[in-house]
Design an enzyme around this catalytic site. Structure first.
Site, PDB file in Angstrom:
ATOM      1  CB  VAL A 250      -4.540   4.804  -4.815  1.00  0.00           C
ATOM      2  CG1 VAL A 250      -4.258   6.113  -5.448  1.00  0.00           C
ATOM      3  CG2 VAL A 250      -2.986   4.261  -4.327  1.00  0.00           C
TER       4      VAL A 250
ATOM      5  CG  ASP B 255       9.074  -3.336  -6.217  1.00  0.00           C
ATOM      6  OD1 ASP B 255       9.038  -4.399  -6.554  1.00  0.00           O
ATOM      7  OD2 ASP B 255       8.089  -2.682  -5.786  1.00  0.00           O
TER       8      ASP B 255
ATOM      9  N   GLY C 150      -3.105  -1.784  -2.182  1.00  0.00           N
ATOM     10  CA  GLY C 150      -2.158  -2.713  -2.030  1.00  0.00           C
ATOM     11  C   GLY C 150      -1.725  -2.853  -0.549  1.00  0.00           C
TER      12      GLY C 150
END
Length: 464
Positions: free
Chosen positions: A78, A189, A73
């Site tokens: 990750v 968020d 992202g």
């Protein structure tokens, strides 16, 4: 600019490259070489190795083995890995260019500080933090080691959940949110992609890069979360309090029921229109709270009566009623009607939501009333520094963690059972996944868009 997330439903083949750097001057004599080698031998030589992961290089402690990319992202990449010291699977997040600019650096510092402070079973746990660089001058990479989960909520939303699972997932969401709110942290968020689950129905909230202490209302920006889950007060630039997170939970719950996004706006204007078409135009009392220009626009939109909640969420959309007399479509719909309220003053609070009949069947004081996290940097969100100053602050945090965690554990938590990624089954793509992959960066906080860990999917098992 769009964010594109990578999904790995089967084990990828990695081109693994082990790199040990020496870098000696060819003109130095043998004795000098020996001295240089003994005095300046890098941490990388002793403790670390490097692995090529797509276009990135992960330089990690040797205890972390079998790295497999599982997501990427705006804020980082990750990998899943096996921790040979803890004998468990973990997720390793490499922050992407944390010192590219002041906003990136501030966000990296905020995420690190909050993850180190927060300790709750429904919030992802930071197990370790490290850097392969040995000095502040060399410092450029930050790695966060976290629990590895089985799936994110994007995948779970497409499943046919019974009332027990739906209710329990929502309960855990609310417990995690309450814990953050108890320290004055508003997440802002919340969305399916940054909520992760395990096959035993355990749920955890990810990511605190956009979290901001509740006291900074005068500097609030409307560009904070993925548009589909934005509360009306955020869309309209009214400022926000804790209830902003409740709206997001309501949107997620509605998506669990409908299996599609409730308010799929293409812009702020379209988002507002989607909300009022379904829920109705708010009353004049609400309009008076708006800024003049916004109020003028909103009042000149077509007026909508809205639909009743039985029409928005008919019984046919819900699972069959549970044997438990409180886990029924009527109770689930009542909770939705209290969460999806345009005026935040009239919207249900987290405490009241936890007491709602559809939720409180799971109530455990140890989970709901856990001691609030102690945020040691009280000026976390008011801080303003140069990039170099942010870099030094982050470096000190990392060094402090490394000193405290010689054995690699930041928070002493038991290793959960079944931590491995379950990639044997592939779930249908979620509508929320489409949101992530095509999400435009409105005027966000300079790349403060998304850094969610995307985990491989596993079926939900039984609730506790």
């Amino acid at each position: 600019m769009s964010l594109h997330f990578l999904y790995y439903c089967s084990e990828p083949t990695l081109d693994v490259k082990i790199a040990f750097c020496q870098g000696f001057d060819k003109h130095v004599d043998v004795s000098s070489i020996a001295k240089h080698y003994n005095m300046s031998k890098s941490k990388v030589d002793n403790q670390f190795y490097s692995v090529e992961v797509g276009d990135s290089t992960f330089t990690v402690l040797k205890r972390y083995q079998n790295l497999k990319p599982i997501g990427s992202g705006a804020q980082g990449i990750v990998c899943a890995a096996y921790d040979a010291v803890l004998d468990r699977n973990v997720a390793i997040k490499k922050l992407s260019r944390p010192f590219q600019n002041q906003t990136h650096a501030k966000r990296a510092y905020r995420e690190l500080v909050l993850m180190k402070c927060v300790n709750h079973k429904n919030i992802i746990s930071l197990l370790n933090v490290f850097t392969p660089q040995k000095t502040l001058e060399e410092f450029q990479d930050v790695y966060l080691v976290m629990e590895l989960m089985d799936a994110n909520l994007c995948q779970v939303i497409q499943m046919e959940l019974d009332h027990e699972r739906m209710s329990y997932l929502l309960y855990q969401m609310l417990c995690g949110i309450k814990h953050l709110h108890s320290a004055g942290i508003i997440h802002r968020d919340l969305k399916p992609s940054n909520i992760v689950v395990k096959s035993d129905c355990t749920l955890k909230i990810l990511d605190f890069g956009l979290a901001r202490t509740a006291g900074t209302s005068f500097m609030m920006t409307p560009y904070v979360v993925t548009r589909y889950y934005r509360a009306p007060e955020v869309i309209l630039g009214m400022g926000y309090k804790e209830n902003v997170d409740i709206w997001s939970v309501g949107c997620i719950m509605g998506e669990m029921v409908r299996h599609k996004i409730l308010f799929p706006g293409r812009s702020y204007i379209d988002q507002w229109n989607k909300v009022i078409e379904q829920l109705g135009t708010p009353c004049p009392e609400f309009m008076k709270k708006l800024q003049p220009t916004v109020r003028n626009y909103v009042e000149n939109r077509p007026k909508y009566a809205g639909l009743t909640f039985p029409k928005l969420f008919p019984d046919s959309l819900f699972p069959a009623d549970s044997e438990h007399n409180k886990l029924k479509a009527s109770q689930a719909r009542d909770l939705l009607s209290k969460m999806l309220v345009i005026d935040p003053v009239k919207r249900i609070s987290v405490d009241d939501a936890l007491q709602h009949p559809y939720i409180n069947v799971w109530y455990d004081p140890a989970e709901v009333e856990a001691p609030p996290p102690q945020i040691y940097d009280k000026q976390l969100d008011e801080r303003e520094h140069t990039i170099e100053e942010w870099k030094e602050l982050i470096y000190k945090e990392v060094m402090n963690s490394e000193e405290k965690t010689k054995n690699g554990v930041v928070k002493s938590q038991p290793s959960p059972s079944g931590a491995a990624v379950n990639s044997s089954e592939s779930l249908p793509p979620s509508s929320a996944v489409n949101d992530i992959s095509s999400m435009s960066t409105d005027q966000t906080l300079a790349s403060d868009t998304d850094s969610s860990l995307e985990a491989s999917a596993g079926p939900l098992g039984c609730c506790r």
